[in-house]
Design a protein around this motif. Sequence first.
Motif, PDB file in Angstrom:
ATOM      1  N   THR A  53      41.737 -10.219 104.096  1.00  0.00           N
ATOM      2  CA  THR A  53      41.720 -10.307 102.634  1.00  0.00           C
ATOM      3  C   THR A  53      41.973 -11.733 102.171  1.00  0.00           C
ATOM      4  O   THR A  53      41.301 -12.243 101.263  1.00  0.00           O
ATOM      5  CB  THR A  53      42.770  -9.351 102.035  1.00  0.00           C
ATOM      6  N   LEU A  87      39.596 -14.651  94.403  1.00  0.00           N
ATOM      7  CA  LEU A  87      40.411 -13.438  94.402  1.00  0.00           C
ATOM      8  C   LEU A  87      39.756 -12.411  95.317  1.00  0.00           C
ATOM      9  O   LEU A  87      38.529 -12.254  95.287  1.00  0.00           O
ATOM     10  CB  LEU A  87      40.522 -12.829  92.996  1.00  0.00           C
ATOM     11  N   GLU A  88      40.540 -11.741  96.116  1.00  0.00           N
ATOM     12  CA  GLU A  88      39.991 -10.718  97.008  1.00  0.00           C
ATOM     13  C   GLU A  88      40.959  -9.550  97.105  1.00  0.00           C
ATOM     14  O   GLU A  88      42.140  -9.719  97.436  1.00  0.00           O
ATOM     15  CB  GLU A  88      39.751 -11.297  98.409  1.00  0.00           C
ATOM     16  N   GLY A  89      40.446  -8.357  96.797  1.00  0.00           N
ATOM     17  CA  GLY A  89      41.254  -7.151  96.928  1.00  0.00           C
ATOM     18  C   GLY A  89      41.128  -6.586  98.325  1.00  0.00           C
ATOM     19  O   GLY A  89      40.072  -6.681  98.956  1.00  0.00           O
ATOM     20  N   CYS A 115      47.307  -0.635  98.491  1.00  0.00           N
ATOM     21  CA  CYS A 115      46.395  -1.562  97.818  1.00  0.00           C
ATOM     22  C   CYS A 115      47.106  -2.889  97.540  1.00  0.00           C
ATOM     23  O   CYS A 115      48.288  -2.914  97.176  1.00  0.00           O
ATOM     24  CB  CYS A 115      45.916  -0.947  96.510  1.00  0.00           C
ATOM     25  N   ALA A 117      46.055  -7.508  96.888  1.00  0.00           N
ATOM     26  CA  ALA A 117      45.019  -8.530  96.709  1.00  0.00           C
ATOM     27  C   ALA A 117      45.614  -9.894  97.018  1.00  0.00           C
ATOM     28  O   ALA A 117      46.820 -10.117  96.870  1.00  0.00           O
ATOM     29  CB  ALA A 117      44.466  -8.509  95.280  1.00  0.00           C
ATOM     30  N   LYS A 155      50.033 -13.396  97.197  1.00  0.00           N
ATOM     31  CA  LYS A 155      49.637 -11.991  97.338  1.00  0.00           C
ATOM     32  C   LYS A 155      50.260 -11.186  96.202  1.00  0.00           C
ATOM     33  O   LYS A 155      51.397 -11.432  95.795  1.00  0.00           O
ATOM     34  CB  LYS A 155      50.119 -11.472  98.690  1.00  0.00           C
ATOM     35  N   ARG A 206      44.044  -4.233  85.717  1.00  0.00           N
ATOM     36  CA  ARG A 206      43.583  -5.120  86.780  1.00  0.00           C
ATOM     37  C   ARG A 206      43.923  -6.582  86.488  1.00  0.00           C
ATOM     38  O   ARG A 206      44.319  -7.328  87.389  1.00  0.00           O
ATOM     39  CB  ARG A 206      42.066  -4.926  86.954  1.00  0.00           C
ATOM     40  N   TYR A 210      46.715  -9.207  88.636  1.00  0.00           N
ATOM     41  CA  TYR A 210      46.384 -10.477  89.282  1.00  0.00           C
ATOM     42  C   TYR A 210      47.164 -11.662  88.717  1.00  0.00           C
ATOM     43  O   TYR A 210      47.380 -12.658  89.426  1.00  0.00           O
ATOM     44  CB  TYR A 210      44.888 -10.766  89.131  1.00  0.00           C
TER      45      TYR A 210
END
Length: 228
Positions: A53, A87-89, A115, A117, A155, A206, A210
């Motif tokens: 990730t 950004l990466e989930g 979950c 990111a 993270k 969401r 972040y």
Amino acid sequence: VRKAFEDIFLKNNTATNDAVIEQDENEKPVQIVISSYNVPSGVSDQPFGDAETREGAMNRAKAAYDAACADINSEDDYEHPDFAVGLEGGLEKQHYPQTESERQNSQNLPEELWCMAWMAIVGSSSESCTAAKAEGDNFSSEDKDQTSKSWGYAKTGTFLLPPALCALVLNKNMELGDADDEVFKRVNSKHGGGTVGILTDGEIDRADYYVHALKLALVPWIRPELYL
């Protein structure tokens, strides 16, 4: 992304989109202009674990930086962006036994999915990148190679997915966003409030999810004397 950067770089001002804010007579105006690029992650569509990730976030930041450089006209006042953000989930496979019986039989327990990111930010030691350095930080960009790239990573918090989502991801190899759409009967949820939004009943959407991690990824430029 805009929320995080405005909170850090314009924290003493009221900002509007692409606004130029005069901070005081002795400081240069601060301008935040954000461009978005649809770039590949270079990892699987549904990343698992921190390493994959984080790599996806870093690859996106690199690709966004290169895309922005390609877009910049030679007549502009700068030759590259100050920052690029990726950004990466992702998901983590983990099970935390809650009872002594579960601890003794942990191999037979169903897998849980958590979950999370990762954020990756690439910048430099330039004056503009360190414009939000903390009070008392004695960093000087004049002593640094301003063409050298610097990185910040962070993270998000993690949260447990419900069994219905876990089953679709693990047994049918679905991406979380697609599994979310099927379970909650909606469309393209990963570009809306996200899974975190519906699970928290809108308390954390969401974007909110972040923002705190993006601010943490900016720490090297808030405390450049310690990091850069």
